[in-house]
Design a protein around this motif. Sequence first.
Motif, PDB file in Angstrom:
ATOM      1  N   ASP A 193       0.836  -1.204   0.000  1.00  0.00           N
ATOM      2  CA  ASP A 193       0.000   0.000   0.000  1.00  0.00           C
ATOM      3  C   ASP A 193       0.871   1.255   0.000  1.00  0.00           C
ATOM      4  N   TYR A 194       0.390   2.268  -0.690  1.00  0.00           N
ATOM      5  CA  TYR A 194       1.104   3.542  -0.726  1.00  0.00           C
ATOM      6  C   TYR A 194       0.969   4.246   0.618  1.00  0.00           C
ATOM      7  N   VAL A 195       2.103   4.751   1.107  1.00  0.00           N
ATOM      8  CA  VAL A 195       2.095   5.584   2.305  1.00  0.00           C
ATOM      9  C   VAL A 195       2.797   6.886   1.957  1.00  0.00           C
ATOM     10  N   GLN A 196       2.486   7.924   2.719  1.00  0.00           N
ATOM     11  CA  GLN A 196       3.050   9.233   2.433  1.00  0.00           C
ATOM     12  C   GLN A 196       4.581   9.165   2.515  1.00  0.00           C
ATOM     13  N   GLY A 197       5.220   9.672   1.484  1.00  0.00           N
ATOM     14  CA  GLY A 197       6.678   9.644   1.425  1.00  0.00           C
ATOM     15  C   GLY A 197       7.213   8.675   0.394  1.00  0.00           C
ATOM     16  N   TRP A 202       0.150   1.045 -11.420  1.00  0.00           N
ATOM     17  CA  TRP A 202      -1.184   1.513 -11.794  1.00  0.00           C
ATOM     18  C   TRP A 202      -2.154   0.357 -12.007  1.00  0.00           C
ATOM     19  N   ARG A 203      -1.679  -0.773 -12.472  1.00  0.00           N
ATOM     20  CA  ARG A 203      -2.576  -1.914 -12.646  1.00  0.00           C
ATOM     21  C   ARG A 203      -3.069  -2.423 -11.294  1.00  0.00           C
ATOM     22  N   ALA A 204      -2.169  -2.560 -10.328  1.00  0.00           N
ATOM     23  CA  ALA A 204      -2.585  -2.999  -8.995  1.00  0.00           C
ATOM     24  C   ALA A 204      -3.482  -1.951  -8.348  1.00  0.00           C
ATOM     25  N   THR A 205      -3.214  -0.670  -8.628  1.00  0.00           N
ATOM     26  CA  THR A 205      -4.051   0.398  -8.083  1.00  0.00           C
ATOM     27  C   THR A 205      -5.471   0.306  -8.628  1.00  0.00           C
ATOM     28  N   ALA A 206      -5.605   0.003  -9.928  1.00  0.00           N
ATOM     29  CA  ALA A 206      -6.935  -0.107 -10.534  1.00  0.00           C
ATOM     30  C   ALA A 206      -7.696  -1.301  -9.969  1.00  0.00           C
ATOM     31  N   ARG A 207      -6.980  -2.396  -9.706  1.00  0.00           N
ATOM     32  CA  ARG A 207      -7.668  -3.572  -9.174  1.00  0.00           C
ATOM     33  C   ARG A 207      -8.111  -3.358  -7.733  1.00  0.00           C
ATOM     34  N   ARG A 208      -7.267  -2.724  -6.928  1.00  0.00           N
ATOM     35  CA  ARG A 208      -7.568  -2.560  -5.492  1.00  0.00           C
ATOM     36  C   ARG A 208      -8.322  -1.271  -5.184  1.00  0.00           C
ATOM     37  N   HIS A 209      -8.430  -0.358  -6.187  1.00  0.00           N
ATOM     38  CA  HIS A 209      -9.088   0.940  -5.975  1.00  0.00           C
ATOM     39  C   HIS A 209      -8.405   1.745  -4.876  1.00  0.00           C
ATOM     40  N   GLN A 210      -7.087   1.563  -4.733  1.00  0.00           N
ATOM     41  CA  GLN A 210      -6.277   2.384  -3.841  1.00  0.00           C
ATOM     42  C   GLN A 210      -4.841   2.341  -4.345  1.00  0.00           C
ATOM     43  N   LEU A 211      -4.083   3.351  -3.988  1.00  0.00           N
ATOM     44  CA  LEU A 211      -2.729   3.460  -4.508  1.00  0.00           C
ATOM     45  C   LEU A 211      -1.859   2.313  -3.995  1.00  0.00           C
ATOM     46  N   MET A 212      -1.189   1.650  -4.944  1.00  0.00           N
ATOM     47  CA  MET A 212      -0.244   0.574  -4.620  1.00  0.00           C
ATOM     48  C   MET A 212       1.094   0.909  -5.264  1.00  0.00           C
TER      49      MET A 212
END
Length: 437
Positions: A199-203, A211-221
């Motif tokens: 998962d994306y965290v600040q920093g 972007w593909r994993a982000t589209a599947r999970r609907h959150q930044l990866m």
Amino acid sequence: MYLTRRFYIVMTLLILLMAAGYLVAPLFNIGRWLLLVFLCLTIAETVILYSKKGMEASRHCADRFSNGDENRVTIHVMNHYVFPVRIEVIDEAPVVFQRRDVCFEEKVPVHGERTICYSLRPVSRGVYSFGVIRVFATTVLGFVQRRYTCGDPQDVKVYPSFMMLRQYELLAVSNHLRERGIKRIRQVGNLTEFEQIKDYVQGDDYRTINWRATARRHQLMVNVYQDERSQQVYNIIDKGRTMQQAFQGMTLLDYAINASLVLSYVAVNKEDKAGLITFAEGFDTFVPASRHTGHMQTLQETLYAQQTTFGETDFSALNAHVNQHVSKRSLLVLYTHFMGKVNLERQLPYLRQLNSRHRLLVVFFEDAELHDFIDGRAETTEELFQHVIAEKFAYEQRLIVNTLRQYGILSLLTQPDKLTVNVVNRYLALRHEKHVF
């Protein structure tokens, strides 16, 4: 057929009883009748034991033994008689063990089985030959034994300590390497080899967003990377006369072989390449560094046949051949043993040349018994002189460490039984300190 100790004891008592008949006449007749009964029982027991083949035994052990470890041997015994028997089992263990206690007494019920287990600890590599299994069976009377020769002679090869290797492998899988004293060091990678998606965290660097994993999970990866480090680690083993020195039944050469096998496994597990070099009066064995499937088996087979030569090692030949065969800068772990500073000074120019092109770690041994002697108290003048000489040897070992450090050469002074753990920890520390050796 074998007459037992009980037979001779009973026979002796009957003879004494009949001899007493010269003093008390009735005792002679009693002794004669008892002797007749005794002989009838002995004949009956012999007939019963030899009426059929009533015992079977087989030995079960690994085809390969691990040097310096306890290796399990199992003997399985089966009773085909229609009555219980008492047995004595003697396994003809390899002569090199000089075991006189591989003899077991058991009671086996009717058509019953017994499993006998014991262990053997080899202290040198090579081929060990088992003989047959001798089983001596007797009935409850115990006057006669029948000997059975069971099993077949068997040869077992003793390899470097693969049991230790398996223990480290299991500990690595279960994350319990600290139980062996291995320090686990983790460091942040340099974005060169993919490790995982998280998962994306600040920093986090936005350039690593998946972007593909982000589209599947609907959150930044984001992708996480680690260092792509495939460096070379060469174990260099001195097979000269100094490595013939023994500690707890094993030579320093065998300790070095066991440690190099474990270090190679750890290096391959850390995605480094492991290689092997042995030398004595000349350059002997060279296995190029690799981490391909089956490489550990190649190293094990190569180390199996290594023996000391009782000659003076030639470090100049080692230096020339390492420069010829190892072109990439590598970590060289040299297992040797210096008897004193004079011995080191003869080899120091070659060690400096090796260290100039590679990262050299010189591993040599301290005498645990020598330190125990120094810690003891001197009672006589002779013991006082012995203490002075022992302290001189210990001081020279520390002086060797300081001399190597002055020339920028890494060193490790260790007791033989702690060699494996200390070498692995030193390798992990070096790997953590620098991105390249």
